[in-house]
Structure formats: C-alpha cells, structure tokens
Design an enzyme around this catalytic site. Sequence first.
Site, PDB file in Angstrom:
ATOM      1  N   ASP A 437       0.833  -1.206   0.000  1.00 41.98           N
ATOM      2  CA  ASP A 437       0.000   0.000   0.000  1.00 41.98           C
ATOM      3  C   ASP A 437       0.864   1.252   0.000  1.00 41.98           C
ATOM      4  O   ASP A 437       0.567   2.228  -0.645  1.00 41.98           O
ATOM      5  CB  ASP A 437      -0.951   0.002   1.203  1.00 41.98           C
ATOM      6  CG  ASP A 437      -0.222  -0.135   2.535  1.00 41.98           C
ATOM      7  OD1 ASP A 437       0.887  -0.673   2.564  1.00 41.98           O
ATOM      8  OD2 ASP A 437      -0.783   0.298   3.558  1.00 41.98           O
ATOM      9  N   ARG A 441       5.390   4.174   6.174  1.00 40.32           N
ATOM     10  CA  ARG A 441       4.974   4.062   7.567  1.00 40.32           C
ATOM     11  C   ARG A 441       5.055   2.610   8.036  1.00 40.32           C
ATOM     12  O   ARG A 441       5.483   1.727   7.278  1.00 40.32           O
ATOM     13  CB  ARG A 441       3.561   4.624   7.731  1.00 40.32           C
ATOM     14  CG  ARG A 441       2.483   3.819   7.043  1.00 40.32           C
ATOM     15  CD  ARG A 441       1.132   4.497   7.197  1.00 40.32           C
ATOM     16  NE  ARG A 441       0.101   3.767   6.494  1.00 40.32           N
ATOM     17  CZ  ARG A 441      -0.902   4.341   5.839  1.00 40.32           C
ATOM     18  NH1 ARG A 441      -0.988   5.658   5.775  1.00 40.32           N
ATOM     19  NH2 ARG A 441      -1.816   3.600   5.261  1.00 40.32           N
ATOM     20  N   GLU A 443       3.541   0.008   7.914  1.00 37.98           N
ATOM     21  CA  GLU A 443       2.503  -0.787   7.283  1.00 37.98           C
ATOM     22  C   GLU A 443       3.136  -1.587   6.132  1.00 37.98           C
ATOM     23  O   GLU A 443       3.484  -2.724   6.302  1.00 37.98           O
ATOM     24  CB  GLU A 443       1.350   0.114   6.813  1.00 37.98           C
ATOM     25  CG  GLU A 443       0.092  -0.709   6.557  1.00 37.98           C
ATOM     26  CD  GLU A 443      -1.194   0.094   6.650  1.00 37.98           C
ATOM     27  OE1 GLU A 443      -1.173   1.254   7.070  1.00 37.98           O
ATOM     28  OE2 GLU A 443      -2.244  -0.481   6.281  1.00 37.98           O
ATOM     29  N   ASP A 450      -5.975  -2.349  -2.928  1.00 35.58           N
ATOM     30  CA  ASP A 450      -5.108  -1.411  -3.633  1.00 35.58           C
ATOM     31  C   ASP A 450      -4.552  -2.063  -4.902  1.00 35.58           C
ATOM     32  O   ASP A 450      -4.543  -1.473  -5.981  1.00 35.58           O
ATOM     33  CB  ASP A 450      -3.932  -0.969  -2.729  1.00 35.58           C
ATOM     34  CG  ASP A 450      -4.392  -0.443  -1.379  1.00 35.58           C
ATOM     35  OD1 ASP A 450      -5.316  -1.035  -0.791  1.00 35.58           O
ATOM     36  OD2 ASP A 450      -3.833   0.548  -0.891  1.00 35.58           O
ATOM     37  N   GLU A 726      -2.058   8.924  -0.883  1.00 39.89           N
ATOM     38  CA  GLU A 726      -3.112   8.052  -0.348  1.00 39.89           C
ATOM     39  C   GLU A 726      -4.465   8.752  -0.352  1.00 39.89           C
ATOM     40  O   GLU A 726      -5.493   8.141  -0.616  1.00 39.89           O
ATOM     41  CB  GLU A 726      -2.757   7.673   1.096  1.00 39.89           C
ATOM     42  CG  GLU A 726      -3.807   6.831   1.784  1.00 39.89           C
ATOM     43  CD  GLU A 726      -3.325   6.299   3.132  1.00 39.89           C
ATOM     44  OE1 GLU A 726      -2.451   6.947   3.744  1.00 39.89           O
ATOM     45  OE2 GLU A 726      -3.823   5.250   3.563  1.00 39.89           O
ATOM     46  N   HIS A 747       1.070   6.162  -2.340  1.00 45.15           N
ATOM     47  CA  HIS A 747       0.051   5.104  -2.328  1.00 45.15           C
ATOM     48  C   HIS A 747      -0.462   5.011  -3.761  1.00 45.15           C
ATOM     49  O   HIS A 747      -1.077   5.938  -4.245  1.00 45.15           O
ATOM     50  CB  HIS A 747      -1.095   5.588  -1.448  1.00 45.15           C
ATOM     51  CG  HIS A 747      -1.405   4.725  -0.284  1.00 45.15           C
ATOM     52  ND1 HIS A 747      -0.593   4.638   0.815  1.00 45.15           N
ATOM     53  CD2 HIS A 747      -2.478   3.937  -0.010  1.00 45.15           C
ATOM     54  CE1 HIS A 747      -1.155   3.834   1.708  1.00 45.15           C
ATOM     55  NE2 HIS A 747      -2.296   3.389   1.220  1.00 45.15           N
TER      56      HIS A 747
HETATM   57  C1  BGC Z   1      -4.039   0.951   3.699  1.00 42.38           C
HETATM   58  C2  BGC Z   1      -4.905   0.960   2.481  1.00 42.38           C
HETATM   59  C3  BGC Z   1      -5.800  -0.218   2.604  1.00 42.38           C
HETATM   60  C4  BGC Z   1      -6.689   0.124   3.740  1.00 42.38           C
HETATM   61  C5  BGC Z   1      -7.795  -0.826   3.961  1.00 42.38           C
HETATM   62  C6  BGC Z   1      -4.904   1.215   4.860  1.00 42.38           C
HETATM   63  O1  BGC Z   1      -4.227   1.287   6.026  1.00 42.38           O
HETATM   64  O2  BGC Z   1      -2.983   1.825   3.595  1.00 42.38           O
HETATM   65  O3  BGC Z   1      -4.375   1.334   1.352  1.00 42.38           O
HETATM   66  O4  BGC Z   1      -6.434  -0.649   1.481  1.00 42.38           O
HETATM   67  O5  BGC Z   1      -5.949   0.313   4.922  1.00 42.38           O
HETATM   68  O6  BGC Z   1      -8.740  -0.198   4.552  1.00 42.38           O
END
Ligand code: BGC
Length: 842
Positions: A437, A441, A443, A450, A726, A747
Amino acid sequence: MLKISEITVDYRLEPIGIDNEKPCFSWKLESDRQDTIQAKYSITVKYDNDVLWNSGIVESNQSIYIEYGGSALSPRTKYDVSVSVWDDLLINASISTSFETGLMGSWNAQWITHTLSDSEACPVFQKSFKIYKQIESARIYSTALGIYDLHLNKSRISDEYFSPGWTSYNKRIQYQTYDVTEHLKESNDLNVTVANGWYKGNFGFENRTNLYGDKAAVLLELHIKYSDDSMSIITTDESWLYSTDEIRYSEIYHGEIIDKTFTANDSFPVKIYDFKKSNIISQECEPVRIIRKLDAVELLKTPEGDMVIDFGQNLTGFVEFIGCFEKGKEIVLQHAEVLDKNGNFYIENLRSAKATDKFICSGENDIYRPRFTFHGFRYIKVTGMGNIIDIKKFKACVLHTDMRETGTFECSHKLINQLQHNIQWGQRGNFLDVPTDCPQRDERLGWTGDAQVFASTAAYNFNTSLFFEKWLKDLAADQGDAGEVPFVIPDALIREDGKVPSSAAWGDAAVIIPWTQYRAYGDKRILENQYSSMKSWIDYLSSEAGNEYLWKTGAHFGDWLGLDMEQYFTRQKYSVNASTGSTDKYYIASAFFAYSTELFIKTASELGRTDDVQKYRNLYKNIIRAFRDEYTTPNGRLVCETQTGMLLALKFNLVEEKFKEGITKRLVANIRKHNMQMVTGFVGASYLCPVLTENGYHDIAGKLLLQTKYPSWLYPVTKGATTIWERWNGIKPDGSFENPEMNSFNHYAYGAIGDWMYKKLLGISEIEPGYKVIRISPMPIDTLDWVKGHYESVYGTIGVSWNMSGKALSLKVSIPVNCKAFIGFPDGREVQVVGSGEYVFE
Ligand code: BGC
C-alpha cells in the site's frame, strides 16, 4: 527481412534456476514489411548434443508461451534452445537461447541457525574452503528464514536485495540460484548475512515480531563443476560457523545500524535447524534491485535548524554516501516524504516507523549504505556531519522489483505528464517484491484492494506477469478454508480467533487480478494456476449470500476514503467512519459478487470448463435478479445514487440496458453538483473516467482529469507531488496535513486513472488477450494538442502518436509483427484493420 528480436523462457532472458518442468518459450518478431504474420515455427531443445525435444515444423502463428514438450528435464542442467520461424512469405529467421534448471526439489543441505539470544546484530554464517582444481562452473542455491545476502571472498555475489523475497513463508519459500563461477579462488570464504526482514522482524499492522518464526536460518548448496568433469558440493551443515558483523541492528520499518569499526573476535558453531524443505520453490518473480540512483538536488537548513537533503523525488529505497570520516563518528540519516508548511522535516505520518539509518564510521574512505531495510522518502535529515555537507557524495538508491518497463505516455499538458510520472513512481515505490500500500509508515503490506484497483494500470507501465504470478500464488495459499481472502497478502494480520475476514473489492483481487493479467499478457497459465482460488472465492461469496444471492455479511472497507460522507463535508475532519464513504457497503459487496462471478464465468469458458460455465451462469443470473430487486426501482433508479453507486451499476452492467442512460445523466449531474469534482474513494475513482467515456461523456471525464481543485488527480500535482498520494487531500489547500495516522504520500491506488489514460487518451487497448488483436482508438479531450506513447506487448512495440490541429487529427501507429489492429477515430468511425507495420492516418 524477418528477425527474431528476442526469445524468453517463462518471461526471462537465458534464465538459470528454473524449476518449471514445462517451461514456455516466447519470441518477438521484427520485419521490414507491413502485414507480416508468422506462418510456422520449429523449436529444438538440446542437452549437449542430445535432442530432448524437436517440435517439428508447426504450422501456427503462435509465438508466445509454447510449452516445452520433450522428455523430463533434469536438475541443474543447461539446455540449449533453437527456434526457427517462417513468415507468410516463407521468409525464415532463427534464434537460439538457453535455460538452466534449478535444484528441482533435491536438497542435500540442512538448515542451520545460530545460538545467539537477544542479539540485535545480524548473524553471519561462514564457511571457508579450498579448491584445487580448475573450475568450469559453479552455482549457489540458497535461501533463508529472514532476508539475506551472500559474500564470497568479501565481494557481494549478486546485485539482488531482500532475497528470498516475501512469500507466505510457512507455505512457500523461494530459493535463489547464483552463478558464482567468477567469484571462486583457491582459498574461499563464504559469508551469509541474515536480517530479520519480513520473517521475524518488527513487522505487520500490529507491529509484532516473529511473524513467521523466531530463528534466522540458512539453507545453501554450492555445486562446483570442474574442467575434468568431476563435481563437488558444499552444503550448510554442522561444519559452518557463525559470528556477527558490522550490521548491529536491522529492521525494515526502523532502519539499520552499521558499525564499520566492529570486528568480531570469535566464531561459534552453528546448530542444525529442524525446518521443512518441502515448501521451497525456485524464485518466481524478478528480484529486487537498485534500479537507479538519484543525485541529491538541494541542501536545506530548516527553520528548526535541521540539515536536510532533498532528492527531488519521493521514492523507495535508501541513501548511500561516500567519504572518509573520523573513526567512531556517528552519522544518522532520517527519512521523510515531505516538509511541513514551515519547511520543517515532517515524520508524523510514518507512525511508529523510525526509518533511521545510523552509521559508525571507519576512519577510512568508505561507502555507507544499508542492506536490509528500505524507506519511503524524498528528504533525509543528516545528523553528525555539521552544517557543511557535500551533497554530491549522497545518492538515493531506488529499489524495486526489477520488472521490465513497458509503457510511456506523454502529452501536451504539463500537469498530466507529471501525473503520469507520479503514477509510475507510485508503482516503483510499491512494487517491492509484493504490491504494498505504501513504503514509508509501519505498514507496507500487500493490501488486496489497492492491488486490485491498480493492476491494469500497472500492467501498462511495467511487465507485471511474474510479479503477480508469485503474489497470486500467495493469495491462494493464504485463502481461508472456505475461500475467504485476507485483507493483505502475504497474510501478515494474524488473528487470534483464526478467522479470515474478507472485504468486497479487496478479496475480489482473487478473481479480478488473474483476469487482468490474462488480458494483458495472454498467458492462460495464470488462469489455470489461479482457477481453484478464483472458484473458492466465488463459492465463499455464494455461501455468505445464501439463497438471497446478496452479500450482506461481514465488515467491509466500502468505498475506502470516499469523500461523500456527510460529516466529512461538514466538519472536514478525519473520522474512521468517514473513511468508507457513503455508498452502502453491502451494495458494493453484492455488486462485486456479480462482477467477480462474471469474470469467473469468462475464465471457466476460456479454459473450457463447461460444467462450471453452466453452473456459475445460473448463479450470476440469480445475483443480478436479486440485485435488481433489492437495489433498483422499477423505473431504474438506484437506491444508492452516490457517484460510486452509479459507477458500479454501469461498469458491472447491473441494471437493464434501458436504464443506463438515465443513471449516466444523474451521475453527470452529481459530478456537476460537486463543482465538476469527484467524491469517490478507492473503489469508485478507478471506474470514473472509463464509465463516463464508455457511456458517452468523454468530455466530462476529460474535465475531471483536468480539474486542479481538491479533490482531483491534478490537485496533488499542483502541490508539488512526485508520487500518488493516499488521500486526495494529503496536503490541504492551506498547506496543513491530513490526519497523520493515515496520510501516505506514496500510495498507488488513485493512480488507477492511468489505465484510462493509456486506453482512451493514447488509445491502446487489447481486443484479444496479450494484444494479439489490438484496438487503437484515441479519444482527444479539450486542451490536449497531442499525445504520444507506446506499450511494449508480449509481441513487440505498439506505438501511437497523435496531433490535433483544429478539428483535424493526424495519427501515427506502429503494430508489431504477428498482430493486427482495428483503428478507430474520435468521430466514431472504425475504419481500418491493419496488420503489422507503421501507418499514418489523417
Ligand atoms: C491501507 C490501504 C488499505 C486500507 C484498507 C490502509 O491502512 O494503507 O491502502 O487498502 O488500509 O482499509
């Protein structure tokens, strides 16, 4: 003249380490004559002088994915391939190549691990050995629990990063094959450094450690073939030692500590590690590499007094610098995507990711560069060098999966060119072994939604066939028993209750992406490989929907980040609810249930599974009937007339044909009411322009593209974006930021507009899978004087360039050999059918 310009084996040039028992051959043809097609081919595969397969002369125009049809291939063997082709005038061309098989499952080595407890330093596994004979060739086959790299006699043996890549490790783990012939000497030291990486590092949404296991380990075999035809093998076993080295700490989210002054005093015996070998597979997609290095653009001193280097581009990777610094001196690099409105270094949106690399200098001239971490950044804050910094010594290393670039798009509008740049950089930044994504960060996960919205754009920009082939296999591996698809792949969101929640538009990646890949590359293997995964996703939806044929269960992300929630507009404040937009989540869920079922039926029919075609057609009819009963009025109004609600109804053909015009008009009215702007989130945004164009409102699609006010595609561009954000308003018009909890500036999801830019503005789309039959049909929009670009299909280069002068269009196209194209014009005429070659139309 006929020429075979390229031959690939399973998409690779002269690959080594192939474990596929039936590799496929593809070639590209070039000819100086228009309208050339292939009439026949013949393939021979040999080992030494033994012919293993001779296809004979096959009368066929098939030039891609021709499956090896000879006797069984042996492990670790090089095969020579020669191909001859005749065109329709019987002009002949030939080419040869080779491929080499990998271990094909026959491991002699044992997994080894260390006995360090609580050490943050990366273990380095070591083996010293001597060679007394002349070497003909040598290969290393290796993998690790963690991420690793290999040094032979102090030099790094490959340019790959983050091997063995990220897969669903407990089910599938890749090994790599390296040609080390040139690295071996008489006395040799082989070192394998292993970092935590995805396997056991501090990783995942919940920031856990030991996601897959708690021990770093290595499995390796070195096979040496000598000139006298003898062989020797060195494998990981009890004879290896380990120590630690300069990498004192390494985490993907947090960065690395490299101590160049460190010297290990001792080495310790390794331990054999009892870990399965049955799930080891050969490398499936291209490795991650440093694809380019960017120069620093500017040195800044921020109002807060930080020394900051700007690389001018938001990117994924790390920074290297060179120089001779006092022994023991600490230099720290922190990474950020943006500066705040006062020009200060901004890292709040990284959440808990430290994204910090620390180097303890050697006192000698050295290269400083991390090895097992990556950051999403444009700026670095440099501490430890004072205020005088020579930025020429710094380079930003851009890392991503080494996919081949396949698409270009350029036009007369500067901001749109920057948007295209941002889309491509969004892809570079997020196609790092898995589709993430975001890269900055804490994540960086393989969010399915995505990837789903972006996959078709991605396939224009780069060849993503191997990338998604690998990731989709992980998707299948991580599916729940009932066919549920986790939110992220590999499934790093391990849940206590063991349940696998699925969301509409996210889980549908299981069906939409294989279909998208098939359309782009024409390779049926992706459908065959994914067939049961696709089917079990539909069956899961079916069981959730039951006899009602509507998916009304579970939690969903809705139209993620949609801006049409009431409170969003009134308060302009972030709230978790506001993230899902206002389109009813179960409406979206049933819409995707219908769409995925439709694509699955197409898949079954491509593969000749007639029983399934029949069965799922019945299911589809029931879904459509139920959808109409539940969500449309008898006069064709939708109960959910949000922008996204209307887009889905039109895009997925959920309503009767006669109602489409009315819905489209109301969609356009809605867009006008919103000041010619969209309020869609992830789900709606990707369909907006395509649906408008296909339903007669290309001009409105054009206006949406050209909109520069927030929210729009060009708004971030006017704010200096160099990647896709994003959120539509990551940086607000007043220069302040959206909520840092979820505000990535890299993103790719909203970059899904790229598909429409290639298909409609440039005008290249596929009629038959793999672009065997092409549609060239550019549709100009106001203010664009010209567009040019190309797409490198599996057959060759498709080029388009058009110019508008008043009402006159001049169009240049080039079509690869063995393909044909239907040329359409903006006034609706579909006039010409052309074969290969170059053409000009006025
Ligand atoms: C991500 C998104 C993802 C979403 C789902 C986020 O934290 O960065 O791109 O699809 O969560 O809700």
